[in-house]
Design a protein around this motif. Structure first.
Motif, mmCIF file in Angstrom:
data_model
loop_
_atom_site.group_PDB
_atom_site.id
_atom_site.type_symbol
_atom_site.label_atom_id
_atom_site.label_comp_id
_atom_site.label_asym_id
_atom_site.label_seq_id
_atom_site.Cartn_x
_atom_site.Cartn_y
_atom_site.Cartn_z
ATOM 1 N N TYR A 1 -36.153 -8.265 50.929
ATOM 2 C CA TYR A 1 -35.099 -9.226 50.586
ATOM 3 C C TYR A 1 -35.502 -10.635 51.005
ATOM 4 N N LEU A 2 -36.034 -10.763 52.214
ATOM 5 C CA LEU A 2 -36.457 -12.081 52.698
ATOM 6 C C LEU A 2 -37.655 -12.607 51.907
ATOM 7 N N VAL A 3 -38.604 -11.725 51.613
ATOM 8 C CA VAL A 3 -39.793 -12.142 50.866
ATOM 9 C C VAL A 3 -39.411 -12.683 49.484
ATOM 10 N N ALA A 4 -38.503 -11.990 48.810
ATOM 11 C CA ALA A 4 -38.170 -12.368 47.436
ATOM 12 C C ALA A 4 -37.048 -13.393 47.344
ATOM 13 N N TYR A 5 -36.049 -13.278 48.219
ATOM 14 C CA TYR A 5 -34.842 -14.088 48.044
ATOM 15 C C TYR A 5 -34.410 -14.840 49.304
ATOM 16 N N GLY A 6 -35.237 -14.810 50.349
ATOM 17 C CA GLY A 6 -34.850 -15.472 51.584
ATOM 18 C C GLY A 6 -34.535 -16.944 51.412
ATOM 19 N N HIS A 7 -35.219 -17.604 50.495
ATOM 20 C CA HIS A 7 -34.984 -19.042 50.294
ATOM 21 C C HIS A 7 -33.601 -19.325 49.733
ATOM 22 N N ALA A 8 -32.964 -18.301 49.140
ATOM 23 C CA ALA A 8 -31.620 -18.470 48.584
ATOM 24 C C ALA A 8 -30.600 -17.574 49.284
ATOM 25 N N ALA A 9 -30.966 -17.066 50.464
ATOM 26 C CA ALA A 9 -30.086 -16.152 51.181
ATOM 27 C C ALA A 9 -28.812 -16.860 51.645
ATOM 28 N N ALA A 10 -27.711 -16.125 51.608
ATOM 29 C CA ALA A 10 -26.456 -16.674 52.107
ATOM 30 C C ALA A 10 -26.498 -16.783 53.637
ATOM 31 N N PRO A 11 -25.973 -17.898 54.179
ATOM 32 C CA PRO A 11 -25.360 -19.047 53.495
ATOM 33 C C PRO A 11 -26.424 -20.003 52.971
ATOM 34 N N ALA A 12 -26.356 -20.318 51.702
ATOM 35 C CA ALA A 12 -27.407 -21.102 51.058
ATOM 36 C C ALA A 12 -27.132 -22.597 51.160
ATOM 37 N N ASP A 13 -28.207 -23.360 51.155
ATOM 38 C CA ASP A 13 -28.126 -24.816 51.187
ATOM 39 C C ASP A 13 -27.911 -25.329 49.760
ATOM 40 N N PRO A 14 -26.860 -26.111 49.510
ATOM 41 C CA PRO A 14 -26.604 -26.586 48.146
ATOM 42 C C PRO A 14 -27.450 -27.787 47.732
ATOM 43 N N ALA A 15 -28.298 -28.287 48.629
ATOM 44 C CA ALA A 15 -29.106 -29.459 48.297
ATOM 45 C C ALA A 15 -30.110 -29.128 47.190
ATOM 46 N N PRO A 16 -30.567 -30.134 46.448
ATOM 47 C CA PRO A 16 -31.597 -29.877 45.429
ATOM 48 C C PRO A 16 -32.817 -29.210 46.044
ATOM 49 N N ARG A 17 -33.455 -28.347 45.259
ATOM 50 C CA ARG A 17 -34.578 -27.552 45.760
ATOM 51 C C ARG A 17 -35.656 -27.442 44.699
ATOM 52 N N SER A 18 -36.803 -26.883 45.096
ATOM 53 C CA SER A 18 -37.943 -26.813 44.182
ATOM 54 C C SER A 18 -37.982 -25.529 43.365
ATOM 55 N N THR A 19 -37.191 -24.540 43.732
ATOM 56 C CA THR A 19 -37.205 -23.273 42.995
ATOM 57 C C THR A 19 -35.861 -22.584 43.135
ATOM 58 N N LEU A 20 -35.614 -21.636 42.235
ATOM 59 C CA LEU A 20 -34.406 -20.821 42.264
ATOM 60 C C LEU A 20 -34.804 -19.354 42.233
ATOM 61 N N PRO A 21 -33.933 -18.454 42.691
ATOM 62 C CA PRO A 21 -34.265 -17.026 42.612
ATOM 63 C C PRO A 21 -34.465 -16.597 41.159
ATOM 64 N N TYR A 22 -35.610 -15.991 40.916
ATOM 65 C CA TYR A 22 -35.950 -15.586 39.548
ATOM 66 C C TYR A 22 -34.914 -14.600 39.000
#
Length: 208
Positions: A28-49
């Motif tokens: 879960y962390l490897v694939a989606y950790g960057h978007a894990a709740a609670p997520a940061d709403p600031a602009p980012r370089s990628t989204l969960p595929y």
């Protein structure tokens, strides 16, 4: 919903639907950790595929390139950012993802993700930088581990289990680093073979 006209795509925060095993949480962390709740709403370089929604008018503006870009959403994200647009995760929208818990996938998936990233970096680097990149496995592993630990601390699903997750996070970071180095060096071998008539030995290595 989109906050502003320059928001090209939005995605929900991701939570783990099967947090029972350490393997599934690491995946879960490897694939989606960057978007894990609670997520940061600031602009980012990628989204969960496979979890984002895109503005239809912006996709239509890509014309004939859209099919190619949709084969790898990472390429689509890069193109949208290049056009001055933004990507966001909406923390008020949450989806639950069932993550791999098999040992085989806990090893192969980080390697494949690392290899894809390494290959993409290798395409835009000089040959010398590609070779140096391939030799930097310990440094890459340290960076990947730091990122995984940071995401684990932030995530609602993993923060309380960080101590137990750490050995598998180290494994995932090491495997991802190897994959990243392999991706960069494989890109180097392909560059050598196609641009300078390198020997068949390099072709055999590239084919595995």
């Amino acid at each position: 919903s989109y906050r502003e006209d320059c928001d090209a795509a939005v995605a929900p925060a991701i939570r783990s639907a099967n947090p029972e095993t350490l393997r599934s949480l690491v995946m879960y962390l490897v694939a989606y950790g960057h978007a894990a709740a609670p997520a940061d709403p600031a602009p980012r370089s990628t989204l969960p595929y496979h979890n984002a929604i895109y503005r239809a008018d912006l996709l239509r503006a890509l014309g004939g390139r859209l099919t190619e870009l949709m084969r790898d959403e990472g390429l689509l994200h890069v193109e949208l950012l290049r056009r001055g647009l933004r990507l966001r995760v909406r923390p008020d929208a949450v989806t639950w993802h069932v993550n791999e818990s098999r040992w085989s996938r806990a090893v192969t998936d980080p390697f494949v993700l690392g290899a894809k990233f390494g290959t993409s970096r290798g395409r835009t680097s000089t040959m010398v930088r590609r070779i140096a990149y391939a030799l930097a496995v310990p440094a890459i592993m340290a960076l990947r581990l730091r990122g995984l630990v940071r995401m684990a601390r932030r995530s609602e699903d993993t923060s309380a289990r960080l101590g137990r997750l750490l050995p598998m996070l180290i494994l995932a970071a090491g495997v991802a680093a190897l994959g990243e180095a392999w991706g960069g060096s494989a890109s180097t071998l392909r560059f050598l073979r196609t641009s300078s008539g390198t020997s068949s030995m390099f072709g055999a290595v590239w084919r595995g």
